[in-house]
Design an enzyme around this catalytic site. Structure first.
Site, PDB file in Angstrom:
ATOM      1  CE  LYS A 183      -5.415   0.360   1.347  1.00 41.53           C
ATOM      2  NZ  LYS A 183      -5.713   0.455   0.329  1.00 41.53           N
ATOM      3  CD  GLU A 258     -12.257 -13.910   6.460  1.00 40.76           C
ATOM      4  OE1 GLU A 258     -13.832 -14.660   5.637  1.00 40.76           O
ATOM      5  OE2 GLU A 258     -11.832 -14.713   7.156  1.00 40.76           O
ATOM      6  CB  CYS A 292     -16.342 -12.520  -0.907  1.00 40.14           C
ATOM      7  SG  CYS A 292     -17.416 -12.213   0.538  1.00 40.14           S
ATOM      8  CD  GLU A 391     -13.676 -13.797  -6.768  1.00 39.32           C
ATOM      9  OE1 GLU A 391     -12.635 -12.607  -6.377  1.00 39.32           O
ATOM     10  OE2 GLU A 391     -14.716 -12.974  -5.582  1.00 39.32           O
TER      11      GLU A 391
HETATM   12  P1  NAD Z   1      -7.797  -6.241  -3.222  1.00 36.67           P
HETATM   13  O1  NAD Z   1      -6.629  -7.116  -3.215  1.00 36.67           O
HETATM   14  O2  NAD Z   1      -8.468  -5.709  -4.853  1.00 36.67           O
HETATM   15  O3  NAD Z   1      -8.166  -5.188  -2.481  1.00 36.67           O
HETATM   16  C1  NAD Z   1      -8.128  -5.090  -1.422  1.00 36.67           C
HETATM   17  C2  NAD Z   1      -7.668  -4.033  -0.274  1.00 36.67           C
HETATM   18  O4  NAD Z   1      -6.955  -4.127  -0.278  1.00 36.67           O
HETATM   19  C3  NAD Z   1      -7.665  -2.825  -0.493  1.00 36.67           C
HETATM   20  O5  NAD Z   1      -8.144  -1.552   0.570  1.00 36.67           O
HETATM   21  C4  NAD Z   1      -6.519  -2.133  -1.561  1.00 36.67           C
HETATM   22  O6  NAD Z   1      -6.357  -1.005  -1.714  1.00 36.67           O
HETATM   23  C5  NAD Z   1      -5.392  -3.602  -1.047  1.00 36.67           C
HETATM   24  N1  NAD Z   1      -4.781  -3.756  -0.805  1.00 36.67           N
HETATM   25  C6  NAD Z   1      -4.503  -3.596  -2.526  1.00 36.67           C
HETATM   26  N2  NAD Z   1      -2.717  -4.338  -3.213  1.00 36.67           N
HETATM   27  C7  NAD Z   1      -2.516  -4.315  -1.865  1.00 36.67           C
HETATM   28  C8  NAD Z   1      -1.043  -5.023  -1.393  1.00 36.67           C
HETATM   29  N3  NAD Z   1       0.048  -4.832  -2.891  1.00 36.67           N
HETATM   30  N4  NAD Z   1      -0.527  -4.561  -0.322  1.00 36.67           N
HETATM   31  C9  NAD Z   1      -1.494  -4.309   0.668  1.00 36.67           C
HETATM   32  N5  NAD Z   1      -3.328  -3.914   0.302  1.00 36.67           N
HETATM   33  C10 NAD Z   1      -3.476  -4.063  -0.783  1.00 36.67           C
HETATM   34  O7  NAD Z   1      -9.922  -6.375  -3.390  1.00 36.67           O
HETATM   35  P2  NAD Z   1     -11.097  -6.099  -3.721  1.00 36.67           P
HETATM   36  O8  NAD Z   1     -10.984  -5.631  -5.438  1.00 36.67           O
HETATM   37  O9  NAD Z   1     -10.972  -4.354  -3.464  1.00 36.67           O
HETATM   38  O10 NAD Z   1     -12.157  -6.716  -2.926  1.00 36.67           O
HETATM   39  C11 NAD Z   1     -12.725  -8.082  -3.979  1.00 36.67           C
HETATM   40  C12 NAD Z   1     -11.855  -9.176  -3.953  1.00 36.67           C
HETATM   41  O11 NAD Z   1     -12.069  -9.599  -2.311  1.00 36.67           O
HETATM   42  C13 NAD Z   1     -13.413 -10.227  -4.333  1.00 36.67           C
HETATM   43  O12 NAD Z   1     -11.841 -11.037  -4.682  1.00 36.67           O
HETATM   44  C14 NAD Z   1     -13.570 -10.575  -3.722  1.00 36.67           C
HETATM   45  O13 NAD Z   1     -13.762 -12.183  -3.236  1.00 36.67           O
HETATM   46  C15 NAD Z   1     -12.803 -10.784  -2.247  1.00 36.67           C
HETATM   47  N6  NAD Z   1     -14.468 -10.580  -1.349  1.00 36.67           N
HETATM   48  C16 NAD Z   1     -13.934 -11.124   0.190  1.00 36.67           C
HETATM   49  C17 NAD Z   1     -14.419 -11.840   0.960  1.00 36.67           C
HETATM   50  C18 NAD Z   1     -14.447 -12.721   2.242  1.00 36.67           C
HETATM   51  O14 NAD Z   1     -14.769 -12.152   2.923  1.00 36.67           O
HETATM   52  N7  NAD Z   1     -14.053 -13.942   1.695  1.00 36.67           N
HETATM   53  C19 NAD Z   1     -15.179 -10.040   1.214  1.00 36.67           C
HETATM   54  C20 NAD Z   1     -15.058  -9.352   0.640  1.00 36.67           C
HETATM   55  C21 NAD Z   1     -14.614  -9.267  -0.704  1.00 36.67           C
END
Ligand code: NAD
Length: 502
Positions: A183, A258, A292, A391
């Site tokens: 997804k 992650e 991240c 963050e």
């Molecule tokens: P997000 O949590 O908003 O979304 C991530 C994914 O989760 C998207 O596909 C979104 O559609 C899905 N999602 C949202 N609500 C959901 C739910 N209720 N149930 C299941 N899935 C759901 O994150 P983002 O804004 O897309 O990304 C930024 C974040 O990701 C930052 O916090 C960043 O630090 C983190 N990140 C971490 C790593 C790592 O390797 N640790 C890498 C990249 C990004």
């Protein structure tokens, strides 16, 4: 594949989901727009998959799972290698889609896409080398373990490095015999759909790899909650990660998380200052701060603070910010209006909590309608301030001055996060002692972050559980079966009660 990119017009037509080896529209027929963050204009309508589409994809992945598990590892590896070659052949189109959808400037998107075959090749190489172990047990018995795939795995992807993060979790899953349902993030689905096209061309059996596009609260939540998902890898914010873990706990799925970070960059007084400044800039400006591991807390020793800040500001003044398709651009826009508003809001909070040293506004001459912000630096940041703790996920750095090493370590570790840290010093003892004392899943000494398929990546504390990449990722996509064979010609009555504790 029906999706086509008009590179000149920066438009994509007819995006469809990929389920069970076929291109398909969502059952409910709904779509949502995805925009070019350089202009704010719609690039394409994306299928809004819901729980019924997730059901279809999981059923297809489940139907394919046993055959895929028992396909020779060498054959699975060969398919991954064909896929790597196809990614290279189609790198230009993939880079354009990624740049258009995510806001990575084109040269950076090309670099990221160019690296993706490394992940596919790495896991292709490991596919036939991962195995169990033999165990010495008492009696005439042979005892060993098998490392087996989990079955159907779900992969929920964020928008910051869309295809790289998809591949870093799906490549091990596929290599180790799992089938996948992906997804993508709602803001950045296009590269995942193009990648599905390449999976299809490479000849992966139907159902082994599936993509359901849609909203997080609908398709994402349905995937995490699906009882036929045996393992889920979620990359995204800590808040959503907790929701996903709770949904997965209901059916006891294995979870890799992650998550977010608020990583420190530490500059000792003996650091090579120009290098430290460059790493600091990369740390909070790379992909406009949407990383991240972003080094959003700059811990600078008080003896070099003035010199460091002078060089930092001089370096930031040279930043070329603009449309990602312009060749001179070094920093593009934020991914979406939502992210733009969020970062602008944090900048306003910062103005009330600390001293604004640089930036804080919209870059001069930035394209109208795009989500551009200046690199922004705050000084006099208190340890309990919001900009110092939360963050932001934008190009915003908090400078914190330090003098005592114990206080430095305490301040660095005073965070709910523990993803990554950067240390700049020429004293090897100091560097390694500091690395050991930091509560972080990764530490880089005298350089900025660089992700690699062979180096484990993941977080301490609320930055996550499990590891992506390297041998450490194997556990996230396998389960252990213990097998014991009695080698005696017949079962001796009572032998087990006499010889074993249970
Ligand atoms: P997000 O949590 O908003 O979304 C991530 C994914 O989760 C998207 O596909 C979104 O559609 C899905 N999602 C949202 N609500 C959901 C739910 N209720 N149930 C299941 N899935 C759901 O994150 P983002 O804004 O897309 O990304 C930024 C974040 O990701 C930052 O916090 C960043 O630090 C983190 N990140 C971490 C790593 C790592 O390797 N640790 C890498 C990249 C990004």
């Amino acid at each position: 594949m029906t999706m086509t990119l008009d590179a000149q017009a920066r438009k994509v037509s007819h995006a469809q989901m990929y389920i069970g080896g076929e291109w398909t529209d969502p059952a409910a027929g709904q779509t949502f727009p995805t925009v070019d963050p350089n202009t704010g204009e719609t690039i394409a309508e994306i299928p809004r998959g819901d729980a019924s589409d997730v059901d279809r994809a999981v059923a297809a992945a489940k139907a394919a799972a046993v055959d895929w598990q028992f396909t020779d590892a060498i054959a699975r590896a060969a398919l991954l290698r064909s896929l790597a070659a196809l990614v290279t052949e189609n790198a230009d189109e993939l880079a354009r889609l990624e740049a258009l959808d995510s806001g990575h400037y084109l040269a950076k998107a090309a670099e990221l896409i160019g690296a993706i075959p490394l992940w596919l090749e790495y896991w292709a190489g490991l596919a036939d080398k991962v195995g169990g172990r033999t165990i010495e047990v008492p009696g005439n018995k042979l005892s060993f373990t098998l490392l087996e795939p989990l079955g159907v795995t779900g992969h929920i992807i964020p928008w910051n490095y869309p295809l790289l993060i998809l591949v870093r979790s799906c490549a091990p899953a596929l290599a180790l015999g799992n089938t996948c349902v992906v997804k993508p993030a709602e803001d950045t689905s296009l590269s995942a759909l193009k990648f599905a096209d390449l999976v299809h061309q490479a000849g992966f059996p139907a159902g082994v790899f599936n993509v359901v596009t849609g909203l997080g609260a609908e398709a994402g939540a349905a995937l995490a909650a699906h009882s036929d998902i045996a393992g889920i890898t979620f990359t995204g914010s800590t808040e959503t990660g907790k929701t996903v873990a709770k949904l997965a706990a209901d059916h006891v799925a294995q979870v890799n998380l992650e998550l977010g970070g608020k990583s420190p960059t530490i500059v000792f007084p003996d650091a090579r200052l120009d290098d430290a400044v460059e790493a600091a800039v990369q740390g909070f400006c790379s992909h406009t701060g949407q990383v991240c591991v972003a080094g959003s807390r700059l811990f600078v020793h008080q003896d070099i603070k003035d010199a460091f800040l002078d060089k930092l500001v001089a370096r930031l003044r040279t930043a070329q910010i603009g449309d990602g398709f312009d060749e001179s651009t070094q920093m593009g826009p934020l991914v979406s209006k939502t992210q733009y508003d969020r970062v602008r809001n944090y900048i306003e909070i910062g103005k009330s909590e600390a001293t604004l040293l640089y930036g804080g506004g919209r870059p001069e001459g930035a394209p109208e309608g795009g989500y551009f912000v200046e690199p922004t630096v705050f000084t006099d940041v208190a340890s309990d301030s919001r900009i110092g703790r939360e963050e932001i996920f934008g190009p915003v750095a908090s400078v914190i001055t330090w003098s005592q090493e114990n206080e430095l370590i305490e301040a660095c570790n005073d965070s709910i996060y523990g993803l990554f840290a950067v240390v700049f010093t020429q004293d090897i003892t100091k560097a390694l002692t500091t690395a050991r004392r930091l509560a972080a899943g990764g530490v880089m000494i005298n350089d900025w972050f660089g992700e690699l398929p062979m180096a484990p990546h993941g977080g301490y504390k609320q930055s996550g559980t499990g590891r992506e990449e390297g041998f450490e990722a194997i556990g996230g996509y396998t389960q252990v079966k213990h097998v014991t064979v009695n080698l005696d010609a017949s079962l001796r009555s009572g032998a087990d009660w006499a010889g074993a504790p249970l």
